[in-house]
Scaffold this active site. Structure first.
Site, PDB file in Angstrom:
ATOM      1  N   HIS A 124      39.421 -16.350   9.573  1.00 43.41           N
ATOM      2  CA  HIS A 124      40.031 -15.122   9.663  1.00 43.41           C
ATOM      3  C   HIS A 124      41.514 -15.431   9.840  1.00 43.41           C
ATOM      4  O   HIS A 124      42.154 -16.553  10.408  1.00 43.41           O
ATOM      5  CB  HIS A 124      39.454 -14.392  10.734  1.00 43.41           C
ATOM      6  CG  HIS A 124      40.185 -12.908  10.596  1.00 43.41           C
ATOM      7  ND1 HIS A 124      41.361 -12.500  11.204  1.00 43.41           N
ATOM      8  CD2 HIS A 124      39.234 -11.742  10.417  1.00 43.41           C
ATOM      9  CE1 HIS A 124      41.481 -11.155  11.078  1.00 43.41           C
ATOM     10  NE2 HIS A 124      40.347 -10.807  10.685  1.00 43.41           N
ATOM     11  N   ASP A 202      37.364 -18.897  18.310  1.00 42.45           N
ATOM     12  CA  ASP A 202      37.405 -17.604  17.879  1.00 42.45           C
ATOM     13  C   ASP A 202      36.112 -16.809  18.002  1.00 42.45           C
ATOM     14  O   ASP A 202      35.417 -16.901  17.303  1.00 42.45           O
ATOM     15  CB  ASP A 202      38.064 -17.422  16.339  1.00 42.45           C
ATOM     16  CG  ASP A 202      38.021 -16.123  15.669  1.00 42.45           C
ATOM     17  OD1 ASP A 202      37.549 -15.065  16.514  1.00 42.45           O
ATOM     18  OD2 ASP A 202      38.225 -15.948  14.579  1.00 42.45           O
ATOM     19  N   GLN A 205      33.608 -12.408  16.527  1.00 43.40           N
ATOM     20  CA  GLN A 205      32.061 -12.067  15.651  1.00 43.40           C
ATOM     21  C   GLN A 205      31.146 -12.750  16.742  1.00 43.40           C
ATOM     22  O   GLN A 205      29.798 -12.362  16.100  1.00 43.40           O
ATOM     23  CB  GLN A 205      32.217 -12.578  14.310  1.00 43.40           C
ATOM     24  CG  GLN A 205      33.144 -12.021  13.607  1.00 43.40           C
ATOM     25  CD  GLN A 205      32.747 -10.529  13.349  1.00 43.40           C
ATOM     26  OE1 GLN A 205      32.028  -9.804  13.768  1.00 43.40           O
ATOM     27  NE2 GLN A 205      34.033  -9.680  12.674  1.00 43.40           N
ATOM     28  N   LYS A 228      35.080  -4.520  18.947  1.00 43.77           N
ATOM     29  CA  LYS A 228      34.019  -5.060  18.089  1.00 43.77           C
ATOM     30  C   LYS A 228      32.743  -5.040  18.948  1.00 43.77           C
ATOM     31  O   LYS A 228      31.793  -5.320  18.524  1.00 43.77           O
ATOM     32  CB  LYS A 228      34.309  -6.327  17.619  1.00 43.77           C
ATOM     33  CG  LYS A 228      35.457  -6.433  16.491  1.00 43.77           C
ATOM     34  CD  LYS A 228      35.642  -7.782  15.876  1.00 43.77           C
ATOM     35  CE  LYS A 228      36.923  -7.919  15.051  1.00 43.77           C
ATOM     36  NZ  LYS A 228      37.125  -6.895  14.000  1.00 43.77           N
ATOM     37  N   CYS A 373      40.157 -10.135   5.421  1.00 45.94           N
ATOM     38  CA  CYS A 373      41.308 -10.914   6.242  1.00 45.94           C
ATOM     39  C   CYS A 373      41.018 -12.553   6.310  1.00 45.94           C
ATOM     40  O   CYS A 373      41.444 -13.163   7.141  1.00 45.94           O
ATOM     41  CB  CYS A 373      41.456 -10.526   7.723  1.00 45.94           C
ATOM     42  SG  CYS A 373      42.054  -8.632   7.695  1.00 45.94           S
TER      43      CYS A 373
HETATM   44  C1  LIG Z   1      36.192 -13.732  12.849  1.00 41.98           C
HETATM   45  C2  LIG Z   1      37.374 -13.018  13.122  1.00 41.98           C
HETATM   46  N1  LIG Z   1      38.398 -13.283  13.934  1.00 41.98           N
HETATM   47  C3  LIG Z   1      39.378 -12.466  14.486  1.00 41.98           C
HETATM   48  C4  LIG Z   1      39.473 -11.259  14.188  1.00 41.98           C
HETATM   49  C5  LIG Z   1      40.627 -10.400  14.562  1.00 41.98           C
HETATM   50  O1  LIG Z   1      40.181  -9.450  15.365  1.00 41.98           O
HETATM   51  P1  LIG Z   1      41.176  -8.319  15.861  1.00 41.98           P
HETATM   52  O2  LIG Z   1      41.840  -7.621  14.618  1.00 41.98           O
HETATM   53  O3  LIG Z   1      40.500  -7.397  16.781  1.00 41.98           O
HETATM   54  O4  LIG Z   1      42.420  -8.805  16.519  1.00 41.98           O
HETATM   55  C6  LIG Z   1      38.296 -10.628  13.395  1.00 41.98           C
HETATM   56  C7  LIG Z   1      38.436  -9.410  12.838  1.00 41.98           C
HETATM   57  O5  LIG Z   1      37.648  -8.987  11.962  1.00 41.98           O
HETATM   58  C8  LIG Z   1      37.291 -11.553  12.920  1.00 41.98           C
HETATM   59  O6  LIG Z   1      36.370 -11.157  12.158  1.00 41.98           O
END
Ligand SMILES: Cc1ncc(COP(=O)(O)O)c(C=O)c1O
Length: 416
Positions: A124, A202, A205, A228, A373
């Protein structure tokens, strides 16, 4: 085995799922990887804070501030326990993105020219750009762990080649928000630590969807997003090993993160407050605590079980059609509750995901369409402009999946 009645019972906690959209269409919410819905228990905890004991924390001597501080600290304790971390090792920030920026700026003083920073080809943007920019600021080399041949999993041979004794940081997603792949985190942590580097995860998810034990996974630092996992927007946090957080420079300076300030100097507050400068999102933190309590009562085994059941069902249904292409691992065991897919017409032409998502929306179905993203993965690796994505949580049903697939059939016919 999942009993559908259990899911019906869970749905009662989520009033929004009984709302209609688009002139009376029943809402089918399949965009949970973007953000989840919030149960009454979480909304009640937040409104109780605002209606009964709203005050700033860690500052006042008065009664309300004491209650607010206790409740906020209790939420920290609950989230720490949930991750099997110490109280000092979990700080609250807005989301995964902020967590990873806190890490990359805070660790910058330990990185110099000639060092290597490694991420994967399935990032992401939140877990890629902060590290890319850290490498740019310090002169470090930025490298990628490659994907396997069908672009569905990380290639561990590549990981072993790319991670060297020059590597200082390796950061990967626990689960891909595009491919649904659950990565072999323990193995990657071992390869990273054998090279003497830090292992960053990270957890955006994974923390909402499966048991994440940071000690068992040997993670050094991990970001996650409260929104989430049924907590309010603007709530999230990070875990960091205590010795690492002790060394990390705070990104934000100001009130509450200090111990002693003179006209010449400053010392930092104890962990985790060193990383929570200024007035925090108290209601958000309390809501995050309530969301974690909800998950603990349900158990993470049940959460994973429901998502596994829904993913298995949806993958089976989607593969009935030769005009649907899914992405990510074919083995259900290797994936979480995220399915990216594309729909083609009878001439084999891609029906643009934005068209698909718009037509589904007319029927009340919320899916996501785009690069999610993760533009390099979608455009440069999967070689497509975008995908559709359905993503599940504890309240989705097989009926919702069937209805969505009926609507995909309609779209396919319309474009053929
Ligand atoms: C794998 C992953 N990393 C990071 C993020 C970023 O999350 P946030 O927008 O809550 O900072 C997301 C958001 O969809 C994600 O799916």
């Amino acid at each position: 085995m999942i009993n559908p009645d259990e899911i019906q019972k869970i749905r009662e906690d989520f009033p929004i799922l009984h709302e209609t959209v688009r002139d009376g269409k029943k809402l089918v919410y399949l965009d949970n990887a973007a953000t989840t819905q919030k149960p009454k228990q979480v909304v009640d905890a937040i409104s109780e804070y605002y209606l009964k004991y709203n005050a700033n924390v860690h500052r006042g001597i008065h009664a309300l501030s004491e209650i607010a501080s206790d409740m906020y600290d209790e939420a920290h304790q609950r989230v720490s326990d949930f991750l099997n971390a110490g109280f000092k090792e979990v700080a609250f920030v807005r989301n995964t993105t902020e967590a990873l920026n806190v890490f990359t700026y805070g660790y910058e003083k330990f990185i110099s020219k000639g060092d290597e920073i490694v991420v994967s080809r399935m990032e992401h943007h939140s877990n890629m750009i902060p590290f890319m920019k850290l490498a740019e600021r310090t002169g470090a080399t930025f490298k990628y762990i490659e994907l396997n041949e069908d672009n569905s999993e990380l290639d561990l041979t590549s990981a072993e080649e790319v991670i060297t004794d020059k590597t200082k940081i390796v950061s990967v997603p626990h689960m891909s928000n595009v491919l649904g792949t659950i990565n072999p985190v323990k193995k990657l942590a071992d390869i990273t630590h054998d090279a003497g580097a830090l292992f960053v995860l990270d957890g955006a998810q994974s923390v909402p969807h499966m048991k994440v034990d940071v000690k068992d996974l040997k993670v050094d630092f991990m970001g996650f997003s409260g929104h989430k996992m049924m907590a309010p927007m603007g709530s999230g946090g990070f875990y960091g090993r205590e010795e690492l957080l002790d060394k990390l420079e705070p990104l934000f300076y100001g009130g509450d993160m200090i111990k002693v300030v003179t006209y010449k100097d400053v010392t930092w507050n104890d962990l985790p407050w060193k990383f929570e400068a200024g007035t925090p999102n108290v209601g958000g933190g309390i809501g995050l605590g309530a969301a974690v309590e909800y998950l603990q009562k349900l158990t993470m085994n049940k959460v994973r079980g429901i998502e596994h059941y829904l993913t298995k069902y949806a993958m089976k249904r989607l593969t009935e059609y030769d005009w649907v292409r899914t992405y990510g691992p074919s083995s259900i065991e290797k994936r979480g509750g995220v399915i990216s897919f594309n729909v083609y017409n009878n001439d084999g032409m891609l029906i643009h995901p934005h068209d698909v998502a718009t037509l589904l929306d007319e029927e009340g179905i919320a899916i996501r369409a785009g690069h999610h993203c993760a533009q390099p993965l979608t455009v440069e690796k999967l070689c497509i402009p975008a995908t559709n994505r359905m993503s599940f949580y504890i309240y989705n049903t097989t009926e919702e999946i069937d209805f969505t697939i009926d609507q995909l059939e309609r779209v396919h016919k319309m474009f053929s």
